[in-house]
Design an enzyme around this catalytic site. Structure first.
Site, mmCIF file in Angstrom:
data_model
loop_
_atom_site.group_PDB
_atom_site.id
_atom_site.type_symbol
_atom_site.label_atom_id
_atom_site.label_comp_id
_atom_site.label_asym_id
_atom_site.label_seq_id
_atom_site.Cartn_x
_atom_site.Cartn_y
_atom_site.Cartn_z
ATOM 1 N N TYR A 1 -7.732 1.654 -66.952
ATOM 2 C CA TYR A 1 -8.236 2.956 -66.497
ATOM 3 C C TYR A 1 -9.567 2.753 -65.801
ATOM 4 O O TYR A 1 -10.401 1.979 -66.275
ATOM 5 C CB TYR A 1 -8.406 3.922 -67.682
ATOM 6 C CG TYR A 1 -7.380 5.025 -67.633
ATOM 7 C CD1 TYR A 1 -7.290 5.861 -66.527
ATOM 8 C CD2 TYR A 1 -6.493 5.231 -68.684
ATOM 9 C CE1 TYR A 1 -6.334 6.860 -66.458
ATOM 10 C CE2 TYR A 1 -5.535 6.229 -68.623
ATOM 11 C CZ TYR A 1 -5.461 7.041 -67.502
ATOM 12 O OH TYR A 1 -4.517 8.030 -67.438
ATOM 13 N N GLU B 1 -11.430 5.550 -63.740
ATOM 14 C CA GLU B 1 -11.946 6.725 -63.024
ATOM 15 C C GLU B 1 -13.343 6.448 -62.465
ATOM 16 O O GLU B 1 -14.183 5.877 -63.170
ATOM 17 C CB GLU B 1 -12.050 7.931 -63.963
ATOM 18 C CG GLU B 1 -10.853 8.841 -63.872
ATOM 19 C CD GLU B 1 -10.044 8.815 -65.141
ATOM 20 O OE1 GLU B 1 -9.951 7.724 -65.754
ATOM 21 O OE2 GLU B 1 -9.510 9.879 -65.515
ATOM 22 N N ASP C 1 -3.286 12.044 -39.068
ATOM 23 C CA ASP C 1 -2.427 11.488 -40.121
ATOM 24 C C ASP C 1 -1.554 10.437 -39.440
ATOM 25 O O ASP C 1 -0.617 10.767 -38.719
ATOM 26 C CB ASP C 1 -1.581 12.620 -40.714
ATOM 27 C CG ASP C 1 -0.613 12.124 -41.776
ATOM 28 O OD1 ASP C 1 -0.401 10.897 -41.877
ATOM 29 O OD2 ASP C 1 -0.057 12.970 -42.504
ATOM 30 N N THR D 1 -0.418 6.677 -45.225
ATOM 31 C CA THR D 1 0.234 6.042 -46.363
ATOM 32 C C THR D 1 0.161 4.550 -46.098
ATOM 33 O O THR D 1 -0.106 4.112 -44.970
ATOM 34 C CB THR D 1 1.707 6.488 -46.511
ATOM 35 O OG1 THR D 1 2.336 6.403 -45.227
ATOM 36 C CG2 THR D 1 1.814 7.903 -47.026
ATOM 37 N N LYS E 1 4.585 2.392 -45.062
ATOM 38 C CA LYS E 1 5.576 2.548 -43.985
ATOM 39 C C LYS E 1 5.455 1.341 -43.046
ATOM 40 O O LYS E 1 5.672 0.226 -43.493
ATOM 41 C CB LYS E 1 5.368 3.894 -43.281
ATOM 42 C CG LYS E 1 5.598 5.084 -44.224
ATOM 43 C CD LYS E 1 5.551 6.406 -43.500
ATOM 44 C CE LYS E 1 5.872 7.575 -44.403
ATOM 45 N NZ LYS E 1 4.714 8.151 -45.090
ATOM 46 N N ARG F 1 3.545 1.559 -52.119
ATOM 47 C CA ARG F 1 3.536 3.023 -51.973
ATOM 48 C C ARG F 1 2.144 3.520 -52.340
ATOM 49 O O ARG F 1 1.607 3.180 -53.387
ATOM 50 C CB ARG F 1 4.567 3.664 -52.894
ATOM 51 C CG ARG F 1 5.968 3.175 -52.667
ATOM 52 C CD ARG F 1 6.981 4.123 -53.249
ATOM 53 N NE ARG F 1 7.148 5.239 -52.361
ATOM 54 C CZ ARG F 1 7.924 5.206 -51.267
ATOM 55 N NH1 ARG F 1 8.587 4.127 -50.947
ATOM 56 N NH2 ARG F 1 8.026 6.264 -50.492
HETATM 57 N N1 DSN Z 1 8.835 11.100 -46.365
HETATM 58 C C1 DSN Z 1 8.106 10.584 -45.232
HETATM 59 C C2 DSN Z 1 8.993 10.359 -44.073
HETATM 60 O O1 DSN Z 1 10.142 10.030 -44.276
HETATM 61 O O2 DSN Z 1 8.554 10.486 -42.944
HETATM 62 C C3 DSN Z 1 6.958 11.421 -44.869
HETATM 63 O O3 DSN Z 1 6.232 11.727 -45.999
#
Ligand code: DSN
Length: 414
Positions: free
Chosen positions: A53, A55, A199, A225, A228, A234
Site C-alpha cells: 500500500y 497512498e 486524450d 491509457t 493500447k 492496463r
Molecule cells: N475500450 C477502449 C476502446 O476499445 O477504444 C476505449 O476505452
C-alpha cells in the site's frame, strides 16, 4: 506457457487461463485497443509489488516501507517524461476513464462547459456521453466529423468554440483514423481562453514511436491509457504543464483514488523503457503500414472505410453497403478466429448495441511480427467470412487457416 503454480494450486483457474492462452495464440486480434505485452511486463504485473500500500506520492506516503515503491514510481515518471517530453507526469491513474475524471476534477467545476468529440463520431464515453459521469456532471457540447469526408472540420470546431465559449477543449478519440490538428486546437482554445486537454489513449504508442505528431508541446493536459498501442500494462497516466501539476496530483490522490497499484507502476516503468528503444519506432511505423495495407485491401474489394483510409492504427468499416450490421459481422468474424469490435459509424441510423460498422486495428498483429502481406491475407479472410456469415463450415475452414498463420507468430507469454 506454464503457470506451474496455478496449475498445481487451482485447477479451475488454470483451465480457464489455458483456454484464454489458446484463444489468444490461435486467433487474430484486430480489436484496435488491444495488444500483447512483453514477458517482462507480465512478470512485473505478477510481482510482489502487488502486496504494497502506498497512498501518496514519492517521499510523502501514508504508509511505511515505500522506499522501493518510490524508486519504481520515480523511474516510471522519468521514463514517461523522456518518452513524451512532458513537464509533469502522474502514473497512478488506474485506467483511462479515472484519468479523464481526475483531469475534469482538477480543472473544471460541475456544470462547466467542455467541447469534445461526439461518441458515434469517434469520441469516447468519458468525453461527455450522457450515460457517462462526464455527460452527467459537465455541460458537454460536441463537435462531429463531416458527413462527406468523415473528418473533423476545424473551422466547425472554431465556430462552436466561439459560440459556446467552453472552459475546456478536449481532443481525442476511440475510433477516428485521421491525424488530429493539435496546433489548431490550441489556437482555437487560446482564442476563447479554454484549457486544452488531449486524450491520446489510442495513439500514445504511435506518438512515443515518433510516427504521429504529439499534442504534448501544445496542450495543457494529456492523458493516455498505457495498454493500447503503447503496449504496457492496463492502466493510465496524466501528463501536464507544470502549472497544473499540483491540482492534477491532488485530483488523482486523494481526490479520486486510494492506493496506487505498484505492480502496475513497475510494469509501466518497464513498458516505457521498452518504448524508448529504437525497435519500438520500427514497431510503431509497421503498425501504421499494416493498417494502411489492410484498409487498402478492403477498399479495393468494395468496402467503405470512414474517411477513405487511415493515418494511424485503426479504421472504421461502414458495412451498410454490404447489407450487414456490426454485431452479425463481429459474430461471424469471431467464428472465423478474427476478433473485432462492432462500432458506430458517423450519422449511424442503427443503435449502439448493433451499429452499422466494425472497428479494426493492427497493433496486436504487428506486435506478433505480421506485415503487409499478412494484412492483405487477413483482409481477404474478413471479406470471405462476411460473405459466408451464415455458413459455419466455411467459417470453421477460415478459422483453421487463421490458426495455421498464427502458429508462425507466437504471442509473448511466460
Ligand atoms: N475500450 C477502449 C476502446 O476499445 O477504444 C476505449 O476505452
Amino acid at each position: 506457457m506454464e503457470y506451474t503454480t496455478i496449475k498445481k494450486e487451482d485447477a479451475e483457474v488454470s483451465k480457464i487461463l489455458e483456454a484464454e492462452r489458446v484463444r489468444q495464440q490461435e486467433g487474430i486480434e484486430l480489436i484496435a485497443s488491444e495488444n500483447y505485452v512483453s514477458v517482462a511486463v507480465q512478470e512485473a504485473l505478477g510481482s510482489i509489488f502487488t502486496n504494497k500500500y502506498s497512498e501518496g506520492y514519492s517521499g510523502k506516503r501514508y504508509y511505511a516501507g515505500n522506499e522501493f515503491v518510490d524508486d519504481v514510481e520515480n523511474l516510471a515518471i522519468s521514463r514517461a517524461k523522456e518518452l513524451f517530453g512532458a513537464e509533469h507526469v502522474n502514473v497512478q491513474p488506474l485506467s483511462g476513464s479515472p484519468a479523464n475524471a481526475a483531469v475534469y476534477f482538477a480543472t473544471v467545476k460541475p456544470g462547466d462547459k467542455i467541447l469534445g468529440l461526439k461518441l458515434d463520431h469517434g469520441g469516447h464515453l468519458s468525453h461527455g456521453h450522457p450515460v457517462n459521469f462526464s455527460g452527467m456532471l459537465y455541460d458537454f457540447v460536441q463537435y462531429t466529423v463531416k458527413k462527406e469526408t468523415g473528418e473533423i472540420d476545424m473551422d466547425e470546431v472554431r465556430e462552436i468554440a466561439l459560440r459556446e465559449k467552453p472552459k475546456m477543449i478536449l481532443a481525442g478519440f476511440s475510433a477516428y483514423s485521421r491525424n488530429m490538428d493539435w496546433k489548431r486546437f490550441k489556437e482555437i482554445a487560446d482564442e476563447v481562453g479554454a484549457i486544452t486537454f488531449a486524450d491520446i489513449a489510442h495513439i500514445a504508442g504511435l506518438i512515443a514511436g515518433k510516427q504521429i505528431e504529439s499534442p504534448v508541446p501544445y496542450f495543457d493536459i494529456v492523458t493516455t491509457t498505457t495498454h493500447k498501442t503503447l503496449r504496457g500494462p492496463r492502466g493510465a497516466m496524466i501528463m501536464c504543464k507544470e502549472k497544473f501539476a499540483k491540482d492534477i496530483d491532488r485530483a488523482v490522490f486523494p481526490g479520486m483514488q486510494g492506493g496506487p497499484h505498484d505492480n502496475n507502476t513497475a510494469a509501466k516503468a518497464i513498458a516505457f523503457g521498452e518504448a524508448l528503444k529504437p525497435e519500438f519506432q520500427a514497431y510503431a511505423k509497421q503498425v501504421i503500414l499494416n493498417a494502411k495495407a489492410m484498409a487498402d485491401e478492403l477498399m479495393k474489394n468494395g468496402f467503405k472505410i470512414i474517411s477513405d483510409g487511415t493515418d494511424n492504427h485503426l479504421m472504421v468499416v461502414d458495412l451498410s453497403n454490404q447489407g450487414l450490421v456490426g454485431k452479425e459481422a463481429e459474430v461471424a468474424l469471431d467464428k472465423a478466429g478474427i476478433s473485432t469490435s462492432r462500432s458506430t459509424i458517423p450519422y449511424d441510423i442503427n443503435p449502439p448495441m448493433n451499429p452499422s460498422g466494425i472497428r479494426l486495428g493492427t497493433p496486436a498483429v504487428t506486435t506478433r511480427g505480421m506485415k503487409e502481406a499478412e494484412m492483405r491475407q487477413i483482409a481477404q479472410w474478413i471479406i470471405e467470412a462476411l460473405k459466408n456469415k451464415d455458413d459455419d463450415n466455411k467459417l470453421e475452414a477460415i478459422r483453421q487457416e487463421v490458426k495455421s498463420l498464427c502458429a508462425k507468430y507466437p504471442i509473448p507469454t511466460f
